[in-house]
Design a protein around this motif. Structure first.
Motif, short mmCIF file in Angstrom:
data_model
loop_
_atom_site.label_atom_id
_atom_site.label_comp_id
_atom_site.label_asym_id
_atom_site.label_seq_id
_atom_site.Cartn_x
_atom_site.Cartn_y
_atom_site.Cartn_z
N LYS A 3 0.59 -1.37 -0.10
CA LYS A 3 0.33 -0.08 0.55
C LYS A 3 0.39 1.76 0.14
O LYS A 3 0.08 2.30 -0.70
CB LYS A 3 -1.04 0.24 1.55
CG LYS A 3 -2.18 -1.27 1.04
CD LYS A 3 -3.08 -0.84 2.23
CE LYS A 3 -4.38 -2.04 1.54
NZ LYS A 3 -5.08 -1.41 0.68
N VAL A 4 1.93 1.30 0.50
CA VAL A 4 2.42 2.17 0.55
C VAL A 4 3.53 3.38 -1.02
O VAL A 4 3.18 4.05 -1.49
CB VAL A 4 4.02 2.56 2.09
CG1 VAL A 4 5.31 1.52 1.03
CG2 VAL A 4 4.65 3.78 1.70
N ALA A 9 2.77 6.76 -5.42
CA ALA A 9 2.54 6.62 -6.94
C ALA A 9 1.38 7.04 -6.79
O ALA A 9 1.05 8.20 -7.55
CB ALA A 9 2.48 5.32 -7.05
N LYS A 10 0.12 7.46 -6.41
CA LYS A 10 -1.20 7.98 -6.33
C LYS A 10 -0.76 9.13 -6.47
O LYS A 10 -1.25 10.07 -7.43
CB LYS A 10 -1.93 7.41 -6.11
CG LYS A 10 -2.99 5.63 -6.73
CD LYS A 10 -3.68 5.80 -7.65
CE LYS A 10 -3.50 4.88 -8.44
NZ LYS A 10 -5.49 5.07 -8.68
N PHE A 11 -0.36 9.31 -4.88
CA PHE A 11 0.04 11.36 -4.92
C PHE A 11 0.80 11.74 -5.31
O PHE A 11 0.65 12.91 -5.66
CB PHE A 11 0.39 10.97 -3.26
CG PHE A 11 -0.58 10.01 -1.91
CD1 PHE A 11 -2.14 9.69 -2.43
CD2 PHE A 11 -0.48 9.53 -1.15
CE1 PHE A 11 -3.32 9.19 -1.41
CE2 PHE A 11 -1.34 8.93 -0.29
CZ PHE A 11 -2.42 8.56 -0.34
N LYS A 36 8.74 -0.99 -11.48
CA LYS A 36 9.72 -1.74 -12.93
C LYS A 36 9.85 -0.73 -13.50
O LYS A 36 8.44 0.30 -13.87
CB LYS A 36 9.22 -2.78 -13.28
CG LYS A 36 10.05 -4.39 -12.18
CD LYS A 36 9.62 -5.15 -13.04
CE LYS A 36 9.86 -6.96 -12.05
NZ LYS A 36 9.72 -8.21 -13.21
N HIS A 37 10.56 0.12 -14.14
CA HIS A 37 10.40 1.07 -15.32
C HIS A 37 11.69 1.05 -16.24
O HIS A 37 13.19 1.84 -15.71
CB HIS A 37 10.59 2.10 -14.94
CG HIS A 37 10.35 3.81 -14.87
ND1 HIS A 37 10.99 4.66 -16.12
CD2 HIS A 37 9.43 3.73 -15.98
CE1 HIS A 37 10.45 5.00 -16.41
NE2 HIS A 37 10.06 5.10 -17.51
N GLY A 38 11.47 0.01 -17.13
CA GLY A 38 12.36 0.03 -18.09
C GLY A 38 13.39 -0.64 -17.60
O GLY A 38 12.83 -2.14 -17.22
N LYS A 39 14.86 -0.46 -16.93
CA LYS A 39 15.31 -1.49 -16.56
C LYS A 39 15.74 -1.63 -15.46
O LYS A 39 16.64 -2.17 -14.08
CB LYS A 39 17.24 -1.32 -16.43
CG LYS A 39 17.37 -1.38 -18.86
CD LYS A 39 18.60 -1.73 -19.16
CE LYS A 39 19.13 -2.07 -19.77
NZ LYS A 39 19.60 -1.69 -21.34
N ILE A 48 12.48 3.88 -4.30
CA ILE A 48 11.33 4.61 -5.51
C ILE A 48 11.57 6.29 -5.66
O ILE A 48 10.98 6.83 -6.41
CB ILE A 48 10.00 3.81 -5.19
CG1 ILE A 48 10.03 2.25 -5.64
CG2 ILE A 48 8.70 4.67 -6.25
CD1 ILE A 48 8.88 1.22 -5.29
N SER A 49 10.63 6.21 -4.09
CA SER A 49 10.58 7.81 -3.66
C SER A 49 11.58 9.16 -4.58
O SER A 49 11.50 10.14 -6.25
CB SER A 49 10.68 8.98 -3.06
OG SER A 49 11.37 8.00 -2.13
#
Length: 300
Positions: A3-4, A9-11, A36-39, A48-49
């Protein structure tokens, strides 16, 4: 936590595509979710942030320097006080584990991981607890202390939130994403032993906070929850937890062997590990001897 990452990502306004899976084996740390984004393959919120900020996505744009510092302080409070309590509720409370969590994971994960991962997560939670408490202490005293610290944390969050929609006003931030990730499962999972859950329910503004985010950003989750609740209410009888795990020990061993074999096969196929002939090993044994000795000296 699932969820975090999704909430953050939503926010942040990220156009996220969700791929549903129930197999954590190929993830970097044996846990879901992964981003995942590209590699890029990332699994923790800080990673992620930071990556999303490089792409000009952030839930904290508009916060002052002081507000960012406050968000970091409350996030650390959650990690220190509430995370352990959730681990205890999820994996170390005997009633919750045997009646709900273990059967739940056994049905949700594919064989043989459904026998491997619940035990793995349980042991990780025990190590976390043992690092903070003397195991000679009375178990009830430890439980009381863990829940007591978590209740204090919930009270602090409730006071800080007050009557606001979110912790820093009318827009959610990374702190809101983290708080939601901690509170939503605690509020919604039907724990047989609900002591901490009941304390959270008494913090009505935190309950409204969870409901508000769910309705506004995850409306489909409500529909899924209600559908599952209706299906479960129609089921009759309650199975014996042990009946869900015939030959449990044997399957755990098989699962461990399977996981080890799979990881070894993956390492060989990707070139992370290479097979050597007997002659090659003999030629390099002197070089490897010191390396293995150093590795042994650094083992925990």
């Amino acid at each position: 936590m699932v969820k975090v990452n999704r909430a953050y990502a939503k926010f942040s306004g990220v156009p996220l595509q969700t791929c549903v899976t129930n197999n954590p084996f190929w993830t970097p740390n044996g846990r879901l979710p992964v981003f995942k984004h590209g590699k890029q393959v990332l699994s923790s919120l800080p990673e992620i942030s930071a990556y999303l900020k490089q792409k000009n996505f952030s839930a904290d744009f508009g916060l002052t320097q002081k507000q960012c510092a406050d968000a970091a302080a409350y996030t650390q409070l959650l990690k220190e006080k509430l995370h352990l309590a959730l681990q205890y509720v999820w994996w170390l409370d005997t009633k919750n584990y045997t009646e709900l969590i273990r059967p739940w994971y056994a049905k949700a994960l594919p064989f043989p991981y459904n026998y491997y991962y619940p035990g793995k997560y349980e042991q990780e939670a025990k190590k976390h607890l043992e690092a903070l408490y003397d195991q000679d202490d009375d178990p009830l005293t430890i439980e009381s202390s863990v829940y007591g610290e978590a209740e204090k944390c919930l009270t602090v969050l409730s006071v800080r939130l007050g009557d606001q929609e979110f912790f820093f006003g009318s827009h959610p931030t990374s702190l809101d994403a983290t708080v939601y990730a901690f509170l939503a499962p605690l509020l919604k999972v039907p724990f047989p032993s609900p002591a901490l859950q009941n304390y959270l329910k008494a913090c009505t503004n935190l309950v409204k906070f969870v409901v508000r985010i769910t309705q506004r950003y995850f409306p489909y989750a409500i529909q899924e929850y209600e559908a599952k609740k209706s299906a479960e209410s129609g089921a009759q009888g309650k199975s014996d937890p042990e009946s869900d795990f015939p030959n449990r020990r044997r399957y755990q061993i098989v699962a461990g062997i399977f996981a080890t074999a799979a990881m070894t096969g993956y390492a060989l196929s990707t070139g992370l590990v290479q097979m050597s002939t007997k002659d090659e090993v003999s030629e390099n044994s002197a070089d490897y001897k010191d390396l293995f000795q150093a590795a042994e000296n650094t083992e925990d």
